[in-house]
Enzyme design. Structure first.
Site, short mmCIF file in Angstrom:
data_model
loop_
_atom_site.label_atom_id
_atom_site.label_comp_id
_atom_site.label_asym_id
_atom_site.label_seq_id
_atom_site.Cartn_x
_atom_site.Cartn_y
_atom_site.Cartn_z
N CYS A 134 0.81 -1.22 0.00
CA CYS A 134 0.00 0.00 0.00
C CYS A 134 0.84 1.27 0.00
O CYS A 134 0.54 2.22 -0.72
CB CYS A 134 -0.98 -0.01 1.17
SG CYS A 134 -0.22 0.22 2.80
N HIS B 114 -2.57 1.49 6.89
CA HIS B 114 -2.85 1.51 5.46
C HIS B 114 -2.58 2.92 4.95
O HIS B 114 -2.91 3.90 5.62
CB HIS B 114 -4.30 1.11 5.17
CG HIS B 114 -4.64 1.16 3.71
ND1 HIS B 114 -3.86 0.55 2.76
CD2 HIS B 114 -5.65 1.76 3.03
CE1 HIS B 114 -4.38 0.76 1.56
NE2 HIS B 114 -5.46 1.50 1.70
N ASP C 250 -7.24 6.10 -3.49
CA ASP C 250 -6.46 4.94 -3.05
C ASP C 250 -6.14 4.07 -4.26
O ASP C 250 -7.03 3.62 -4.96
CB ASP C 250 -7.28 4.14 -2.04
CG ASP C 250 -6.47 3.08 -1.31
OD1 ASP C 250 -5.36 2.75 -1.78
OD2 ASP C 250 -6.95 2.58 -0.28
#
Length: 764
Positions: free
Chosen positions: A343, A402, A425
């Site tokens: 991530c 995250h 994202d």
């Protein structure tokens, strides 16, 4: 269509998000090949130039272009693009920002006569430029020395005319598509003596990049504060925060948005996205394309994700020092996804692409980040009768951290006030532990629980607000499980980004807490109302009904472990106290496991059961002692350890559960400069590492990167003995003056993810 029903989007993503080229003309394949050739050629111009061809002379009566001066560096200074390496290449590339004018000069092979020579500029964008789509612009050059159109339109004015040389100023509207534009100069003689002279076209071989403009008030990415622009647009080095809620760790990341390979790679990304050329004027749609294209799911994007070993056929995520090496590899291989990312790597690359295109962007780290797969706004954890977690009972999970991105833009598609920071994202969806590509979602809408606003705000909301529910097998329950606990404060405990104007190579004084931008303070009426508002919108408000309180007269407390250094033992303790006036029989389980940062269990380390008969007001302790030999071989990627404790009181059926996690702390690399730092002069970089283990480190190597000094490269190192202080030296030659950041990482078979950085000043 957007922002609702993320559960359905997850199940249907393979078809819903499949991206194909929008242009299906027979020559599209040839167009893409030509585009790739040109981008690779442009990337290579730092090493060799490409001669410009000129329109051949078609007769003495025709106005012929001899040369075109694009004033590349002068325009770059005016447009805040002088930092791009392509501007200073052997054959400089013109890089502009929309919403402001730029200047060019044209030298003809004879004197220019405005009364006889009809002159116009044709400026085109995309495979098939069209006037009706706003991708083909016709600009007649008159004798006017002022602009005659408002700033929402293309315009041109004659600044100077000196015989065969004219200087033009061209106005770029603030809403044009971003990408590569090409220009043609068309001239035609209109004298009565020669009425049938054909028009002559000169095609400028140099392409022109036009980017978003955060300095322009008319641009939808306008950012007023100059310090914000320096941080979120111009800063090419930053920090991405990893670690855990109790131990945030800032990792230095080189965004490198000005590196010569990055803009060509960005153009390839936009082409591969299939985004309509006219839509490339809209930062909302461009950011959504970036979100999809930085990962490789369905669309041949930049990075392939992997969250567990092995990484042998690529680069382990923690070995990257920045984005430019990833984008360069993607460009050189003509769009083959690069292995591997996680991530924070996806977020780093997305940040680079956004800043390179002129969109203000920052990375955001959410600690204890929820992955709610069924849109219930709860994360359910299931335990068996023995107190062991049932790993595959649900696809819900909580990631220790995250990382996603925020971009800055107006949102004319939403009600007034929802512009500003927008979450997006680029981490791809994985069937077991991945999260969705997301956004842009208004951060203010997320804070208020307004999950009906585009794009994908329900998922972002759940990432920072979901409640955690613990369940345990219970034969006496109608459902087969009893609810142990609801924790409304476990998720979204801290959100960090890099602080504006602060840089800390030795600690994390440059961390900025932005939790209150995403959610109201935990426990306040505003916070619970935003959650209930979102729950009502999603139709799952029943999930927040609390169980009836039971008699709870035994006190339990799992003691926090703040941090331990790698190679040291650790001790886990649960304190138990009978606060009643009667005997209480307690069964308890305490376990420790390594975990991936996505919350998935790595390897079990140690487990202890305890059965106690507690007299009134008696205290007891359940504990485990873990030695280095018991945990070192069981650590996974980020050296995180998860603790679970579960207890039951037989007489009252009181149940209790708690969890905690911590990171095993690793040493930092120390960087020392030997010699003078001056452009073109060699110096020595000495990297020191103290082996914290009582074992040999083998298969050792360093990765080093420093924008303006060196691109990313890897060097091997000899074995390092137990507790040895090892020093590795490399010789480097700076290429550019000014403040520079050097970043290094170390990896071995026994010890990974050791990082260090140093700020230096290079003299001209």
């Amino acid at each position: 269509m957007y922002g609702f029903g993320r559960g359905n989007m997850f199940r249907n993503r393979s078809t819903r998000y499949r991206r194909r080229p929008r242009y299906r003309a027979e020559n599209y394949h040839s167009y893409m090949l030509d585009l790739l050739e040109n981008m690779n050629e442009e990337f290579g111009r730092n090493w060799w130039g490409t001669p410009e061809s000129h329109q051949p002379d078609s007769g003495p009566s025709s106005l012929q272009v001899e040369s075109v001066e694009l004033y590349t560096r002068d325009n770059a200074r005016e447009h805040n693009t002088f930092m791009y390496d392509l501007v200073d290449g052997t054959k400089p590339v013109l890089i502009l920002r929309r919403g402001q004018p730029f200047s060019i000069a044209i030298r003809f092979k004879r004197n220019y006569n405005p009364q006889q020579d009809r002159l116009k500029l044709e400026i085109g964008f995309g495979q098939q430029p069209l006037i009706t789509k706003g991708t083909l612009i016709m600009l007649p050059v008159s004798g006017s020395d002022t602009f005659t159109k408002d700033k929402t339109q293309w315009d041109v004015r004659l600044r100077q005319h000196d015989g065969a040389v004219i200087t033009l100023e061209i106005q770029i509207p603030a809403a044009v598509a971003v990408g590569v534009w090409k220009m043609k100069i068309v001239s035609q003689l209109t004298s009565e003596e020669q009425p049938n002279v054909s028009a002559v076209t000169h095609e400028c071989k140099n392409k022109t990049y036009i980017l978003f403009n955060p300095w322009c008030k008319q641009d939808s990415v306008y950012m007023e504060d100059e310090q914000w622009r320096k941080e979120y647009v111009l800063s090419d080095v930053g920090k991405i925060f990893t670690g855990s809620f109790k131990q945030p760790v800032g990792r230095r990341w080189i965004f490198g948005q000005f590196t010569d390979s990055v803009l060509p790679a960005c153009m390839l990304i936009l082409e591969r996205s299939g985004l309509d050329y006219t839509a490339r004027s809209n930062p909302i749609k461009v950011v959504r394309a970036i979100s999809a294209m930085v990962n490789n799911i369905d669309d041949e994007g930049v990075l392939e994700g992997r969250w567990q070993e092995p990484y042998d056929d690529g680069v382990a995520p923690w070995m990257w020092t920045g984005s430019s090496a990833i984008l360069e590899k993607y460009l050189k291989t003509r769009g083959v996804p690069v292995k591997y990312g996680q991530c924070w790597v996806f977020a780093g690359v997305a940040n680079t692409v956004s800043r390179a295109l002129g969109i203000p962007s920052r990375t955001v780290t959410n600690y204890d980040s929820a992955h709610d797969t069924d849109d219930t706004l709860t994360i359910d954890k299931w335990f068996d009768k023995n107190g062991d977690k049932i790993e595959d009972a649900t696809s819900d999970s909580i990631w220790n951290f995250h990382v996603w991105n925020d971009c800055w833009m107006a949102r004319p598609d939403l009600p007034t006030g929802y512009g500003g920071w927008q979450a997006y994202d680029s981490t791809p969806q994985e069937t077991s532990e991945g999260v969705y590509q997301t956004g842009p979602a208004s951060v203010l809408a997320v804070q208020r629980g307004e999950i009906g606003y585009m794009f994908d705000s329900p998922f972002v909301f759940s990432e920072v607000n979901a409640d955690v529910v613990h369940w345990q097998e219970d034969d006496s329950s109608e459902t087969g499980y009893k609810k142990l606990k609801i924790d409304s404060y476990r998720v979204g405990r801290l959100l960090l980004t890099k602080k504006i104007g602060v840089d800390d190579d030795f600690g994390d004084a440059d961390a900025e807490d932005i939790t209150d931008q995403y959610k109201n303070k935990e426990g306040t009426d505003e916070e619970r109302m935003s959650v209930l508002n979102a729950a009502r919108s999603s139709g799952f408000n029943y999930a927040f009904n609390l169980p009836s309180p039971e008699k709870e007269d035994v006190y339990f407390n799992l003691l926090d472990i703040e941090k331990i250094k790698i190679g040291q033992p650790f001790h886990v303790t649960v304190n138990i106290e009978n606060q009643s006036s009667e005997t209480r029989r307690v069964s308890a389980v305490l376990s420790a496991s390594s975990i991936y940062y996505t919350g998935i269990t790595g390897r079990k380390i140690k487990r202890e059961n305890g059965n106690f008969s507690l007299q009134p007001h008696q205290k007891e302790v359940l504990s485990i002692e873990v030695t280095p030999d018991e945990y070192l071989e069981k650590l996974v990627d980020y050296a995180m350890i998860k603790l679970y404790a579960i207890a039951t009181v037989k007489e009252t059926q009181q149940t209790w559960s708690e969890e905690d996690d911590f990171m095993v702390e690793k040493p930092n690399l120390e960087l020392e400069i030997r010699g003078n730092l001056q452009v073109g002069t060699a110096f020595v970089l000495a990297i020191s590492l103290t082996n914290p283990l009582k074992r040999v480190l083998d298969n050792c190597f360093f990765t080093i990167e420093a924008p303006g000094v060196t691109g990313a490269f890897r060097v091997t190192n000899r074995d390092i003995q137990p507790e040895e202080v090892a020093v590795h030296t490399v010789r480097l030659i700076p290429q550019k003056p000014g403040p520079r950041k050097i970043v290094a990482t170390f990896s071995s078979r026994q010890l990974i993810q050791v990082v260090g950085s140093k700020q230096v000043e290079v003299l001209d």
